[in-house]
Design a protein around this motif. Structure first.
Motif, mmCIF file in Angstrom:
data_model
loop_
_atom_site.group_PDB
_atom_site.id
_atom_site.type_symbol
_atom_site.label_atom_id
_atom_site.label_comp_id
_atom_site.label_asym_id
_atom_site.label_seq_id
_atom_site.Cartn_x
_atom_site.Cartn_y
_atom_site.Cartn_z
ATOM 1 N N THR A 121 8.166 -1.582 3.764
ATOM 2 C CA THR A 121 9.145 -0.534 3.483
ATOM 3 C C THR A 121 10.558 -0.956 3.868
ATOM 4 N N PHE A 122 10.693 -1.509 5.061
ATOM 5 C CA PHE A 122 12.048 -1.676 5.592
ATOM 6 C C PHE A 122 12.568 -3.106 5.568
ATOM 7 N N ALA A 132 1.167 3.957 3.527
ATOM 8 C CA ALA A 132 1.228 5.086 4.460
ATOM 9 C C ALA A 132 0.289 6.203 4.000
ATOM 10 N N MET A 181 9.505 -0.342 -1.034
ATOM 11 C CA MET A 181 9.261 0.977 -0.471
ATOM 12 C C MET A 181 8.084 1.676 -1.139
ATOM 13 N N MET A 224 2.980 -1.434 6.706
ATOM 14 C CA MET A 224 3.813 -0.384 6.109
ATOM 15 C C MET A 224 5.278 -0.600 6.486
ATOM 16 N N TYR A 225 5.502 -0.881 7.761
ATOM 17 C CA TYR A 225 6.877 -1.013 8.236
ATOM 18 C C TYR A 225 7.575 -2.190 7.561
ATOM 19 N N ALA A 284 5.050 3.078 0.901
ATOM 20 C CA ALA A 284 4.658 4.487 0.856
ATOM 21 C C ALA A 284 3.175 4.608 0.512
#
Lengths: 292, 298
Positions: B262-263, B275, B268, B258-259, B272
């Motif tokens: 997303t980043f 998550a 994203m 997820m990290y 999401a």
């Protein structure tokens, strides 16, 4: 397993007892080994580590790795050591623990002694919020902190930790206050004592044990948090994020002794809290959350 | 006396409101920062957000993309392996240590804190220590060679097929003592008379524990299962510190997936969606537990 014995749970044969003690000691060594390795190797010069045995005690003892980890090691781009990040963590953890504990106590008091329709649904929602994977709030939190101008600041981290800590503190105080006789509170109400007076004079004086639990829990969780620190810390990263930076840095020689000194520095506050008050924590936790 | 009554009325009415006023900041924070944010992330998972949030609806596209990614399947499979072993080993070790420690052991007061202290540490510290211990060049393997066990071979942390098990070792080291404490508290809460009666009936130790004691520890089993499973799903720090998700992607978990999506990978929407799946996994475990817990208490 204990074929040699038949009588009682506590009366076991000599063979079984030796087996039990042996196993307990083996596990004690298993738990202690990493701490020993870190400590022993943080006191060695680097040359002794790369060519030597991790289980050996230092031949030439030195505290230089500790000094370096604290004040001059390269963290990210700055050779500041861990000191400023240690300070960030302190500045973050103290208000966050205090605020979330105060709210938890008041919430627990309301939810047990001033009950109203629908309060258990609210508590259920609060309780569920303790267990959410924080990945689910990472994106909107980053946006909100940016909008509030709190991104990359200690106050921002304090806010995050308070918001996601209240669930647990409320849980602790609610379970604890639920066991406190409501008749005493009723009697005080009849005598004309108000909400805060009852809290101050009746509830708070008996709240010692659960406050210890709440404070230790919050302190350990917030001090040890990495995800929020690394996501929202920015210029004000906490100790865990800085330690990770130090250990993962890919430039130059890997200074394992400095890494270990840094790791122990990062662990020290929670270890101290645990050594001083750990006994009360386990006792209080068991009284509060697990019904034996 | 005459105007004392309305004053008292006002005070009573105020007293009715104070508890709700006191509760309201926490509830507001919870509604915004927990449930509002969950709603927002769920919404983002249906949009084509890349580096920044976007509000263009794409339906289930992110979810179908997610389940088509081998990277995600690796993370999910790893979580399955990790969670199963982590829960079983922590419970097994915790229960065994608690039972053994409950046998009037001399030095219990010394052993208990030794078993428990790892839970006071950050996973970053645990990861730093174990990364080194497990490293074949300078860690355990090297030590065994220096001690004369030349054929000792232990390079799991460098091996794609076995690296996930090193994460299990470090995580079990950190948490099993805590599970021990939960079981020990459960054992100490059992009425001795029941045990004595069973002993008089001639039950063996083994039978006594299997038939009577362990079933009575049901609440401790349940609590530790819930705590361990939610910790497993949330595991992030330990992976970062111990393996960084590697070698290759061999130890990626949903949290690290997820990290990075997303980043760092500018997806994203997919981040999401992952998550949301993590949240659903935890909700599936927690909701029945919380429901039962609340029902019992009220």
């Amino acid at each position: 397993m204990s074929a040699a014995t038949q009588e009682t749970a506590v009366r076991t044969g000599a063979v079984t007892r030796v087996f039990i003690y042996g196993l307990l000691i083996v596990f004690a060594l298993f738990y202690l080994m990493p701490l020993f390795v870190m400590l022993a190797n943080s006191l060695k010069p680097l040359s002794e580590i790369t060519g030597g045995n991790m289980m050996a005690l230092p031949q030439a003892w030195t505290i230089e790795p500790w000094q370096k980890a604290w004040s001059s090691a390269q963290i990210g781009v700055e050779p500041t050591g861990l000191r400023p990040y240690f300070l960030n963590s302190i500045l973050m953890v103290v208000p966050a623990v205090a605020i979330s504990t105060i709210f938890g106590a008041l919430n627990g008091y309301v939810l047990t002694k001033w009950r109203f329709r629908g309060d258990s649904i609210l508590f259920g929602l609060l309780l569920f919020s303790c267990f959410i994977p924080f990945q689910i709030v990472l994106i909107p939190m980053a946006m909100i902190l940016g909008k509030l101008g709190l991104a990359g600041s200690v106050p921002g981290l304090v806010m995050v930790h308070v918001v996601y800590g209240i669930g647990f503190t409320t849980l602790y105080y609610r379970n604890y206050y639920a066991a406190f006789p409501t008749e005493l509170v009723r009697a005080a109400m009849i005598d004309g004592a108000g909400f805060f007076r009852i809290f101050w004079r009746i509830m708070l004086p008996v709240s010692g044990p659960i406050t210890v639990v709440s404070v230790i829990w919050q302190f350990t969780n917030i001090w040890n948090d990495f995800l929020f620190g690394v996501s929202f810390g920015g210029q004000s990263q906490p100790m865990t994020a800085a330690l990770n930076n130090l250990v993962q840095s890919s430039t130059g020689v890997k200074e394992y002794n400095v890494h270990f000194a840094g790791a122990i520095l990062a662990a020290l506050p929670t270890l101290l809290v645990y050594i001083v008050a750990g006994r009360y924590f386990v006792r209080g936790l068991m009284a509060g959350s697990v019904k034996g | 006396m005459a105007h004392g009554v309305p004053a008292a009325d006002f005070r009573t009415r105020l007293q009715d409101w104070i508890p709700k006023l006191v509760l309201s900041p926490s509830l507001a924070a919870m509604l915004v920062f927990v449930y509002g944010f969950i709603g927002f992330t769920v919404y983002l998972s249906f949009t084509d957000s890349k580096m920044l949030p976007s509000y263009d609806w794409v339906g289930l596209e992110n979810y179908s993309k997610l389940w088509g990614l081998s990277h995600w399947w690796t993370a999910i499979t790893n979580l399955g392996i990790f969670a199963a072993l982590y829960i079983v080993l922590c419970t097994g070790i915790g229960l065994a240590l608690a039972i053994f420690l409950d046998q009037k052991i001399r030095g219990e007061g010394l052993l208990r804190p030794v078993y428990l202290y790892p839970m006071a540490l950050s996973f970053i510290v645990t990861g730093t220590a174990w990364k080194w211990i497990l490293d074949p060049g300078i860690g355990l393997e090297n030590t065994m060679h220096l001690w004369g066990w030349e054929s000792f071979h232990f390079d799991w942390i460098k091996n794609r097929d076995f690296a996930i098990y090193t994460v299990v070792i470090a995580a079990v080291w950190q948490t099993s003592g805590f599970v021990m404490a939960m079981f020990l508290a459960g054992l100490r809460g059992i009425d001795n008379e029941i045990l004595k009666a069973a002993q008089i009936d001639g039950a063996s130790n083994w039978k006594l524990y299997r038939r009577i004691v362990i079933p009575m520890l049901r609440p401790a089993f349940l609590s530790s299962f819930v705590i361990l499973s939610h910790l497993a799903v949330k595991s992030y720090d330990l992976i970062i510190a111990l393996t960084g998700g590697g070698p290759g992607r061999a130890t990626e978990l949903p949290a690290t997936f997820m990290y990075s999506y997303t980043f760092t990978r500018n997806s994203m929407g997919i981040g999401a969606a992952s998550a949301v799946i993590m949240l659903m996994t935890i909700a599936a475990i927690m909701t029945p537990y919380l429901y039962a817990e609340l029902k019992e208490k009220s």
